[in-house]
Motif scaffolding. Sequence first.
Motif, PDB file in Angstrom:
ATOM      1  N   ASP A  85       2.355 -15.089  -7.052  1.00  0.00           N
ATOM      2  CA  ASP A  85       3.871 -15.778  -6.207  1.00  0.00           C
ATOM      3  C   ASP A  85       3.734 -14.628  -4.706  1.00  0.00           C
ATOM      4  OD1 ASP A  85       4.367 -17.159  -8.326  1.00  0.00           O
ATOM      5  OD2 ASP A  85       5.745 -16.010  -9.014  1.00  0.00           O
ATOM      6  N   LYS A  86       3.130 -13.835  -4.787  1.00  0.00           N
ATOM      7  CA  LYS A  86       3.287 -12.646  -3.791  1.00  0.00           C
ATOM      8  C   LYS A  86       1.742 -13.457  -2.942  1.00  0.00           C
ATOM      9  CE  LYS A  86       3.633  -8.108  -1.712  1.00  0.00           C
ATOM     10  NZ  LYS A  86       3.620  -6.880  -1.952  1.00  0.00           N
ATOM     11  N   PHE A  87       0.535 -13.064  -3.409  1.00  0.00           N
ATOM     12  CA  PHE A  87      -0.551 -13.511  -2.107  1.00  0.00           C
ATOM     13  C   PHE A  87      -1.261 -15.067  -2.602  1.00  0.00           C
ATOM     14  CE2 PHE A  87      -0.450  -8.970  -3.716  1.00  0.00           C
ATOM     15  CZ  PHE A  87      -0.220  -8.368  -2.248  1.00  0.00           C
ATOM     16  N   CYS A  88      -0.883 -15.644  -3.733  1.00  0.00           N
ATOM     17  CA  CYS A  88      -1.424 -16.740  -3.964  1.00  0.00           C
ATOM     18  C   CYS A  88      -1.099 -18.255  -3.173  1.00  0.00           C
ATOM     19  CB  CYS A  88      -2.177 -17.339  -5.141  1.00  0.00           C
ATOM     20  SG  CYS A  88      -3.510 -15.826  -5.850  1.00  0.00           S
ATOM     21  N   PHE A 100       1.134  -1.271  -0.286  1.00  0.00           N
ATOM     22  CA  PHE A 100       0.232  -0.140  -0.337  1.00  0.00           C
ATOM     23  C   PHE A 100       1.294   1.140  -0.160  1.00  0.00           C
ATOM     24  CE2 PHE A 100      -4.198  -1.789   0.273  1.00  0.00           C
ATOM     25  CZ  PHE A 100      -3.522  -2.803   1.213  1.00  0.00           C
ATOM     26  N   MET A 101       0.187   2.245  -0.010  1.00  0.00           N
ATOM     27  CA  MET A 101       0.403   3.727  -0.055  1.00  0.00           C
ATOM     28  C   MET A 101       1.214   4.437   1.089  1.00  0.00           C
ATOM     29  SD  MET A 101      -0.161   5.416  -3.855  1.00  0.00           S
ATOM     30  CE  MET A 101      -2.268   5.757  -3.355  1.00  0.00           C
ATOM     31  N   HIS A 102       1.721   5.026   1.618  1.00  0.00           N
ATOM     32  CA  HIS A 102       1.897   5.248   2.738  1.00  0.00           C
ATOM     33  C   HIS A 102       0.885   6.284   2.888  1.00  0.00           C
ATOM     34  CE1 HIS A 102       3.737   6.954   6.274  1.00  0.00           C
ATOM     35  NE2 HIS A 102       3.726   8.434   5.440  1.00  0.00           N
ATOM     36  N   VAL A 103      -0.251   5.869   4.148  1.00  0.00           N
ATOM     37  CA  VAL A 103      -1.185   6.508   4.240  1.00  0.00           C
ATOM     38  C   VAL A 103      -0.868   7.695   5.290  1.00  0.00           C
ATOM     39  CG1 VAL A 103      -2.295   4.911   4.100  1.00  0.00           C
ATOM     40  CG2 VAL A 103      -1.491   5.178   6.402  1.00  0.00           C
ATOM     41  N   GLY A 104       0.368   8.222   5.522  1.00  0.00           N
ATOM     42  CA  GLY A 104       0.787   9.431   5.875  1.00  0.00           C
ATOM     43  C   GLY A 104      -0.343  10.058   8.202  1.00  0.00           C
ATOM     44  N   ASP A 105      -0.897  10.408   7.701  1.00  0.00           N
ATOM     45  CA  ASP A 105      -1.888  10.813   9.307  1.00  0.00           C
ATOM     46  C   ASP A 105      -2.868  10.951   8.298  1.00  0.00           C
ATOM     47  OD1 ASP A 105       0.513  10.792  10.712  1.00  0.00           O
ATOM     48  OD2 ASP A 105       0.776  12.963  10.264  1.00  0.00           O
ATOM     49  N   GLU A 159      -5.243  -5.802   2.859  1.00  0.00           N
ATOM     50  CA  GLU A 159      -4.625  -5.817   2.108  1.00  0.00           C
ATOM     51  C   GLU A 159      -5.010  -7.223   1.911  1.00  0.00           C
ATOM     52  OE1 GLU A 159      -0.743  -6.921   4.543  1.00  0.00           O
ATOM     53  OE2 GLU A 159       0.525  -7.576   2.479  1.00  0.00           O
ATOM     54  N   ASN A 160      -5.791  -8.347   3.004  1.00  0.00           N
ATOM     55  CA  ASN A 160      -6.160  -9.710   2.654  1.00  0.00           C
ATOM     56  C   ASN A 160      -7.136  -9.564   1.578  1.00  0.00           C
ATOM     57  OD1 ASN A 160      -6.488 -12.612   3.625  1.00  0.00           O
ATOM     58  ND2 ASN A 160      -9.038 -11.537   5.074  1.00  0.00           N
ATOM     59  N   ALA A 161      -8.307  -8.284   1.924  1.00  0.00           N
ATOM     60  CA  ALA A 161      -9.589  -8.622   0.737  1.00  0.00           C
ATOM     61  C   ALA A 161      -8.390  -8.780  -0.658  1.00  0.00           C
ATOM     62  CB  ALA A 161     -10.023  -6.764   1.557  1.00  0.00           C
ATOM     63  N   ARG A 172     -15.257  10.133  16.377  1.00  0.00           N
ATOM     64  CA  ARG A 172     -14.240   9.327  16.582  1.00  0.00           C
ATOM     65  C   ARG A 172     -13.613   8.903  15.186  1.00  0.00           C
ATOM     66  NH1 ARG A 172     -16.267   4.379  21.043  1.00  0.00           N
ATOM     67  NH2 ARG A 172     -16.021   3.822  19.261  1.00  0.00           N
ATOM     68  N   VAL A 173     -12.225   8.835  16.155  1.00  0.00           N
ATOM     69  CA  VAL A 173     -11.787   8.417  14.325  1.00  0.00           C
ATOM     70  C   VAL A 173     -10.830   7.968  14.864  1.00  0.00           C
ATOM     71  CG1 VAL A 173     -11.749  10.612  13.421  1.00  0.00           C
ATOM     72  CG2 VAL A 173     -10.072  10.856  14.596  1.00  0.00           C
ATOM     73  N   LEU A 174      -9.845   6.879  13.745  1.00  0.00           N
ATOM     74  CA  LEU A 174      -8.884   6.079  13.774  1.00  0.00           C
ATOM     75  C   LEU A 174      -7.709   6.325  12.368  1.00  0.00           C
ATOM     76  CD1 LEU A 174      -8.172   3.163  15.058  1.00  0.00           C
ATOM     77  CD2 LEU A 174      -9.482   2.174  13.090  1.00  0.00           C
ATOM     78  N   HIS A 175      -6.319   5.685  12.702  1.00  0.00           N
ATOM     79  CA  HIS A 175      -5.090   6.254  11.911  1.00  0.00           C
ATOM     80  C   HIS A 175      -5.724   5.249  11.247  1.00  0.00           C
ATOM     81  CE1 HIS A 175      -1.183   6.039   9.647  1.00  0.00           C
ATOM     82  NE2 HIS A 175      -1.417   6.856   9.598  1.00  0.00           N
ATOM     83  N   VAL A 176      -5.531   5.522   9.448  1.00  0.00           N
ATOM     84  CA  VAL A 176      -6.387   3.794   8.894  1.00  0.00           C
ATOM     85  C   VAL A 176      -5.334   2.921   8.469  1.00  0.00           C
ATOM     86  CG1 VAL A 176      -5.691   3.873   5.701  1.00  0.00           C
ATOM     87  CG2 VAL A 176      -6.914   5.886   6.892  1.00  0.00           C
ATOM     88  N   GLY A 177      -3.515   3.192   9.048  1.00  0.00           N
ATOM     89  CA  GLY A 177      -3.429   2.146   9.658  1.00  0.00           C
ATOM     90  C   GLY A 177      -3.409   0.790  10.007  1.00  0.00           C
ATOM     91  N   HIS A 178      -4.159   1.312  10.912  1.00  0.00           N
ATOM     92  CA  HIS A 178      -4.740   0.378  11.843  1.00  0.00           C
ATOM     93  C   HIS A 178      -5.933  -0.750  11.049  1.00  0.00           C
ATOM     94  CE1 HIS A 178      -2.940   2.097  15.561  1.00  0.00           C
ATOM     95  NE2 HIS A 178      -3.341   2.936  15.261  1.00  0.00           N
TER      96      HIS A 178
END
Length: 87
Positions: free
Chosen positions: A84-87, A2-7, A54-56, A42-48
């Motif tokens: 090769d990476k996921f399956c 994933f691209m960097h999501v920052g804050d 990634e699973n989806a 209430r907000v949550l950092h996307v990184g969580h």
Amino acid sequence: MFMHVGDKKCCIRCFKHSFLKEKIRRRARERGVCDYCGAQGRVLHVGHLLRYFENAVSVAVCKLASVTAPRPATTLVSSKIAQDKFC
């Protein structure tokens, strides 16, 4: 992967799936403005949440990689790398 999501932060209003809404409800401790929909609460950092996405994405990539329709060579190479990476 994933691209960097920052804050970036998100809220439960940004999702329809109850699983993700529940994760945000349980983990969000900070109050603020959602970077995606602008709602306050209430907000949550996307990184969580990235591991769930990634699973989806990996499931979708495996399904796409198993399709046998003719594709350009670059797509075949990309699909092989993804398999090769996921399956």
